[in-house]
Design a protein around this motif. Structure first.
Motif, PDB file in Angstrom:
ATOM      1  N   GLU A   1       0.813  -1.155   0.023  1.00 31.44           N
ATOM      2  CA  GLU A   1      -0.041   0.200  -0.111  1.00 31.44           C
ATOM      3  C   GLU A   1       1.003   1.384   0.044  1.00 31.44           C
ATOM      4  O   GLU A   1       2.201   1.140   0.176  1.00 31.44           O
ATOM      5  CB  GLU A   1      -0.823   0.004   1.317  1.00 31.44           C
ATOM      6  CG  GLU A   1      -2.131  -1.413   1.248  1.00 31.44           C
ATOM      7  CD  GLU A   1      -2.938  -0.914   2.254  1.00 31.44           C
ATOM      8  OE1 GLU A   1      -2.724   0.142   3.039  1.00 31.44           O
ATOM      9  OE2 GLU A   1      -3.806  -1.822   2.471  1.00 31.44           O
ATOM     10  N   ASP A   2       0.317   2.475  -0.115  1.00 30.34           N
ATOM     11  CA  ASP A   2       1.024   3.641  -0.147  1.00 30.34           C
ATOM     12  C   ASP A   2       1.734   3.872   1.275  1.00 30.34           C
ATOM     13  O   ASP A   2       0.794   3.460   2.246  1.00 30.34           O
ATOM     14  CB  ASP A   2       0.079   4.879  -0.404  1.00 30.34           C
ATOM     15  CG  ASP A   2      -0.520   4.721  -1.805  1.00 30.34           C
ATOM     16  OD1 ASP A   2       0.131   4.182  -2.730  1.00 30.34           O
ATOM     17  OD2 ASP A   2      -1.462   5.622  -2.050  1.00 30.34           O
ATOM     18  N   TRP A   3       3.023   4.173   1.548  1.00 28.24           N
ATOM     19  CA  TRP A   3       3.566   3.821   2.740  1.00 28.24           C
ATOM     20  C   TRP A   3       4.003   5.094   3.379  1.00 28.24           C
ATOM     21  O   TRP A   3       4.842   5.077   4.152  1.00 28.24           O
ATOM     22  CB  TRP A   3       4.642   3.028   2.471  1.00 28.24           C
ATOM     23  CG  TRP A   3       5.527   3.132   1.498  1.00 28.24           C
ATOM     24  CD1 TRP A   3       5.346   2.828  -0.124  1.00 28.24           C
ATOM     25  CD2 TRP A   3       6.749   3.938   1.319  1.00 28.24           C
ATOM     26  NE1 TRP A   3       6.346   3.235  -0.728  1.00 28.24           N
ATOM     27  CE2 TRP A   3       7.555   3.865  -0.137  1.00 28.24           C
ATOM     28  CE3 TRP A   3       7.592   4.227   2.127  1.00 28.24           C
ATOM     29  CZ2 TRP A   3       8.615   4.513  -0.369  1.00 28.24           C
ATOM     30  CZ3 TRP A   3       8.921   4.880   1.765  1.00 28.24           C
ATOM     31  CH2 TRP A   3       9.348   5.113   0.423  1.00 28.24           C
ATOM     32  N   ASN A   4       3.828   6.167   2.785  1.00 28.32           N
ATOM     33  CA  ASN A   4       4.039   7.560   3.429  1.00 28.32           C
ATOM     34  C   ASN A   4       3.955   7.763   4.914  1.00 28.32           C
ATOM     35  O   ASN A   4       4.679   8.008   5.798  1.00 28.32           O
ATOM     36  CB  ASN A   4       3.569   8.671   2.897  1.00 28.32           C
ATOM     37  CG  ASN A   4       3.930  10.215   3.264  1.00 28.32           C
ATOM     38  OD1 ASN A   4       3.093  10.682   4.121  1.00 28.32           O
ATOM     39  ND2 ASN A   4       5.078  10.608   3.277  1.00 28.32           N
ATOM     40  N   VAL A   5       2.428   7.415   5.273  1.00 26.36           N
ATOM     41  CA  VAL A   5       2.244   7.346   6.577  1.00 26.36           C
ATOM     42  C   VAL A   5       2.767   6.270   7.489  1.00 26.36           C
ATOM     43  O   VAL A   5       3.312   6.424   8.681  1.00 26.36           O
ATOM     44  CB  VAL A   5       0.739   7.312   6.775  1.00 26.36           C
ATOM     45  CG1 VAL A   5       0.262   7.275   8.273  1.00 26.36           C
ATOM     46  CG2 VAL A   5       0.227   8.631   6.211  1.00 26.36           C
ATOM     47  N   MET A   6       2.991   4.982   6.964  1.00 36.96           N
ATOM     48  CA  MET A   6       3.633   3.768   7.432  1.00 36.96           C
ATOM     49  C   MET A   6       4.861   4.148   7.896  1.00 36.96           C
ATOM     50  O   MET A   6       5.486   3.476   8.804  1.00 36.96           O
ATOM     51  CB  MET A   6       3.388   2.570   6.759  1.00 36.96           C
ATOM     52  CG  MET A   6       1.973   2.270   6.613  1.00 36.96           C
ATOM     53  SD  MET A   6       1.821   0.627   6.055  1.00 36.96           S
ATOM     54  CE  MET A   6       1.710   0.865   4.175  1.00 36.96           C
ATOM     55  N   PHE A   7       5.785   4.778   7.006  1.00 32.77           N
ATOM     56  CA  PHE A   7       7.018   5.120   7.133  1.00 32.77           C
ATOM     57  C   PHE A   7       7.406   6.043   8.406  1.00 32.77           C
ATOM     58  O   PHE A   7       8.205   6.002   9.252  1.00 32.77           O
ATOM     59  CB  PHE A   7       7.589   5.950   6.014  1.00 32.77           C
ATOM     60  CG  PHE A   7       9.082   6.548   6.294  1.00 32.77           C
ATOM     61  CD1 PHE A   7      10.150   6.177   6.562  1.00 32.77           C
ATOM     62  CD2 PHE A   7       8.937   8.251   6.347  1.00 32.77           C
ATOM     63  CE1 PHE A   7      11.239   6.642   6.831  1.00 32.77           C
ATOM     64  CE2 PHE A   7      10.341   8.808   6.411  1.00 32.77           C
ATOM     65  CZ  PHE A   7      11.183   8.039   6.834  1.00 32.77           C
ATOM     66  N   VAL A   8       6.540   7.139   8.368  1.00 35.11           N
ATOM     67  CA  VAL A   8       6.353   7.930   9.861  1.00 35.11           C
ATOM     68  C   VAL A   8       6.270   7.429  10.999  1.00 35.11           C
ATOM     69  O   VAL A   8       6.758   7.359  12.022  1.00 35.11           O
ATOM     70  CB  VAL A   8       5.461   9.252   9.681  1.00 35.11           C
ATOM     71  CG1 VAL A   8       5.517   9.961  10.881  1.00 35.11           C
ATOM     72  CG2 VAL A   8       6.011   9.923   8.423  1.00 35.11           C
ATOM     73  N   SER A   9       5.062   6.408  10.798  1.00 30.11           N
ATOM     74  CA  SER A   9       4.959   5.499  11.946  1.00 30.11           C
ATOM     75  C   SER A   9       5.855   4.646  12.458  1.00 30.11           C
ATOM     76  O   SER A   9       6.218   4.387  13.695  1.00 30.11           O
ATOM     77  CB  SER A   9       3.637   4.739  11.474  1.00 30.11           C
ATOM     78  OG  SER A   9       2.498   5.422  11.403  1.00 30.11           O
ATOM     79  N   PHE A  10       6.691   4.257  11.469  1.00 27.59           N
ATOM     80  CA  PHE A  10       7.807   3.058  11.665  1.00 27.59           C
ATOM     81  C   PHE A  10       8.862   3.815  12.742  1.00 27.59           C
ATOM     82  O   PHE A  10       9.412   3.461  13.464  1.00 27.59           O
ATOM     83  CB  PHE A  10       8.586   2.633  10.473  1.00 27.59           C
ATOM     84  CG  PHE A  10       9.673   2.064  10.245  1.00 27.59           C
ATOM     85  CD1 PHE A  10       9.615   0.609  10.551  1.00 27.59           C
ATOM     86  CD2 PHE A  10      11.057   2.654  10.410  1.00 27.59           C
ATOM     87  CE1 PHE A  10      10.749  -0.145  10.399  1.00 27.59           C
ATOM     88  CE2 PHE A  10      11.999   1.648  10.343  1.00 27.59           C
ATOM     89  CZ  PHE A  10      12.022   0.581  10.489  1.00 27.59           C
ATOM     90  N   VAL A  11       9.146   5.270  11.824  1.00 29.62           N
ATOM     91  CA  VAL A  11      10.204   6.212  12.814  1.00 29.62           C
ATOM     92  C   VAL A  11       9.554   6.402  14.294  1.00 29.62           C
ATOM     93  O   VAL A  11      10.381   6.292  15.147  1.00 29.62           O
ATOM     94  CB  VAL A  11      10.412   7.402  11.874  1.00 29.62           C
ATOM     95  CG1 VAL A  11      11.485   8.174  12.631  1.00 29.62           C
ATOM     96  CG2 VAL A  11      10.968   7.242  10.446  1.00 29.62           C
ATOM     97  N   LEU A  12       8.406   6.666  14.326  1.00 32.02           N
ATOM     98  CA  LEU A  12       7.949   6.975  15.685  1.00 32.02           C
ATOM     99  C   LEU A  12       8.073   5.685  16.678  1.00 32.02           C
ATOM    100  O   LEU A  12       8.171   5.765  17.736  1.00 32.02           O
ATOM    101  CB  LEU A  12       6.215   7.492  15.706  1.00 32.02           C
ATOM    102  CG  LEU A  12       5.965   8.584  15.039  1.00 32.02           C
ATOM    103  CD1 LEU A  12       4.483   8.844  14.847  1.00 32.02           C
ATOM    104  CD2 LEU A  12       6.531   9.952  16.069  1.00 32.02           C
ATOM    105  N   ARG A  13       7.715   4.520  16.090  1.00 37.92           N
ATOM    106  CA  ARG A  13       7.875   3.270  16.838  1.00 37.92           C
ATOM    107  C   ARG A  13       9.182   2.896  17.232  1.00 37.92           C
ATOM    108  O   ARG A  13       9.430   2.740  18.577  1.00 37.92           O
ATOM    109  CB  ARG A  13       7.343   2.092  15.985  1.00 37.92           C
ATOM    110  CG  ARG A  13       7.595   0.765  16.263  1.00 37.92           C
ATOM    111  CD  ARG A  13       6.641   0.394  17.662  1.00 37.92           C
ATOM    112  NE  ARG A  13       7.102  -0.908  18.004  1.00 37.92           N
ATOM    113  CZ  ARG A  13       8.181  -1.185  19.005  1.00 37.92           C
ATOM    114  NH1 ARG A  13       8.905  -0.403  19.089  1.00 37.92           N
ATOM    115  NH2 ARG A  13       8.307  -2.705  19.205  1.00 37.92           N
TER     116      ARG A  13
END
Length: 470
Positions: free
Chosen positions: A215-227
């Motif tokens: 899926e589009d991963w712009n938001v998931m990338f930021v979530s990954f960094v937050l995690r």
């Protein structure tokens, strides 16, 4: 003269057309081997053979007839039935008059070409044909999706190797550190899936981490960094869908007020600027991490298919909002697999004084608890009301009651054992229930009213409450 000019023009046109045809055929002949070679180099990862059923897939080998009979085997012959005959009405009248239905009779004609009686079986083409394919192969045509190499995936260990082993102290520093460590990562175009519209969606480690690898991963990338920076989902929500994530951030009131001065580690929200020269330009929204506020640098995921550090250009992007990073010097929120193990280095001075704690606990336990039993305690049921009255602790009365109780409640059996006997002074409860069943409706209502008045009277009596020690 005009006639000659006209013929010359026609001749030139024919020559031009023939020249174009020759050029096209020559060019196609030259590039055809290259096109064929390119198609031959394609690798299909579907694990299936390209196959379409033909007539051969329905034919059995000549030595294995499907009829179940041997050549020359005697079989029951054919018996004519109704299907072997043709029924029609024929004229059965010789008179010269207007014929009616009575002038016709029904006549059956044999139309079957089979003979009745036992016959030798002879194999025909029908004995070797099947209604189901016998090849054992699946119908399959290679498509673009067959070229997707689903084996190109990452594990948790793989992507955690890309994260620095030693992380900074504050959450903001960790955000910048992890975001920069992912710079230049690209989505895996050899591993893809086709969406409902037939568009290719490529694999990423951030989607694999979140559970949505295509899926589009712009938001998931930021979530990954937050995690991995130790920010919990309860503090700043993770997400995968842009609209849902913005809604979650809005509900938690995390967007900074207008005029907020951003700092390194903050989340930034930007979008493409419209271009008058490109009226059909697709305007996309992005979330990123501020990495160098002085030089206007941010890291954004899923920007043209990769993680990029860009310099904000007011001509290209418009800044919409910020989310301030939670400042915390503690590393308690950093994932356990990225923490340093400091359990064996606990400072003795920070440990609680166990002896002092025990003394304080003992002091609390020795606090006296003052209480008094109520004068009367009632338990109401549909069938009866039980009243408990506390004992009177008068020494003379207590001794007298104790002697009387021992005489009444103890009995010695043959073996010399004392058996206590218990009895109720009140009337038997079942007898009371049976008696109440014989009462009239008016009598029951009077009893209920009397009980209600007694209950109200008891509630109005002053009661002593248990004394709290807090």
């Amino acid at each position: 003269m005009n006639h000659k000019l006209k013929n010359e023009r026609i001749r030139r046109r024919l020559v031009s057309i023939l020249s174009c045809i020759v050029v096209f055929c020559t060019t196609y002949a030259l590039i055809l081997p290259a096109v064929t070679l390119e198609r031959d180099d394609i690798v299909y990862y579907c694990g299936k053979e390209e196959h379409q059923h033909t007539d051969e897939c329905y034919e059995s080998p000549k030595d294995r007839p499907l009829c179940g009979l041997k050549e020359g085997e005697m079989v029951d012959g054919h018996v004519h039935d109704e299907s072997c005959y043709k029924t029609e009405m024929v004229l059965d009248c010789l008179e010269d008059h207007e014929h009616t239905d009575e002038c016709y009779k029904e006549e059956k004609t044999l139309v079957c070409d089979k003979e009745e009686g036992a016959q030798e079986h002879k194999h025909s083409s029908k004995c070797f044909l099947s209604t189901e394919p016998l090849c054992g192969k699946e119908v399959h045509t290679h498509s673009r999706e067959c070229e997707s190499n689903k084996g190109l995936k990452e594990t948790k260990e793989d992507w955690e190797h890309s994260i620095p082993a030693k992380l900074k102290d504050t959450a903001a520093e960790r955000m910048v550190q992890i975001a920069l460590s992912q710079k230049d990562y690209k989505e895996v175009k050899e591993n893809f899936e086709l969406d409902e519209e037939g568009h290719e969606q490529y694999y990423t480690r951030y989607g694999e981490w979140y559970g949505r690898p295509y899926e589009d991963w712009n938001v998931m990338f930021v979530s990954f960094v937050l995690r991995y920076a130790g920010i919990k989902n309860e503090q700043i929500p993770y997400g995968h869908d842009w609209n849902e994530w913005i809604e979650d951030l809005t509900k938690k009131q995390l967007f900074a007020d207008e005029g907020y001065l951003p700092k390194d580690g903050d989340l930034i929200f930007i979008k493409d600027k419209e271009d008058e020269n490109v009226p059909d330009k697709e305007i996309r929204n992005y979330a990123g991490i501020v990495t160098d506020i002085e030089n206007r640098k941010i890291v954004v995921g899923d920007l043209n298919g990769q993680v990029k550090e860009i310099t904000l250009d007011d001509k290209e992007y418009e800044t919409n909002a910020y989310v301030a990073m939670i400042e915390s010097d503690a590393k308690d929120d950093v994932p356990a697999d990225k923490e340093e193990n400091d359990d064996n280095e606990t400072n003795e001075e920070e440990r609680p004084d166990e002896e002092t704690g025990k003394e304080e606990a003992n002091e609390e336990e020795t606090d006296p608890i003052e209480f008094r039993m109520p004068e009367q305690f009632e338990i109401e049921n549909e069938d009866f009301t039980l009243k408990l009255t506390p004992r009177v602790f008068d020494e003379d009365v207590q001794e007298e009651n104790q002697e009387q109780t021992e005489e009444d409640s103890e009995e010695t059996n043959e073996e010399g054992l004392k058996i206590k006997k218990f009895s109720l002074n009140e009337e038997n409860i079942q007898d009371k229930i049976d008696a109440e069943n014989e009462l009239t409706k008016e009598e029951l209502e009077q009893i209920a009213q009397a009980n209600e008045e007694q209950k109200k009277e008891d509630e109005d009596k002053p009661r002593l409450l248990k004394k709290s020690r807090f």
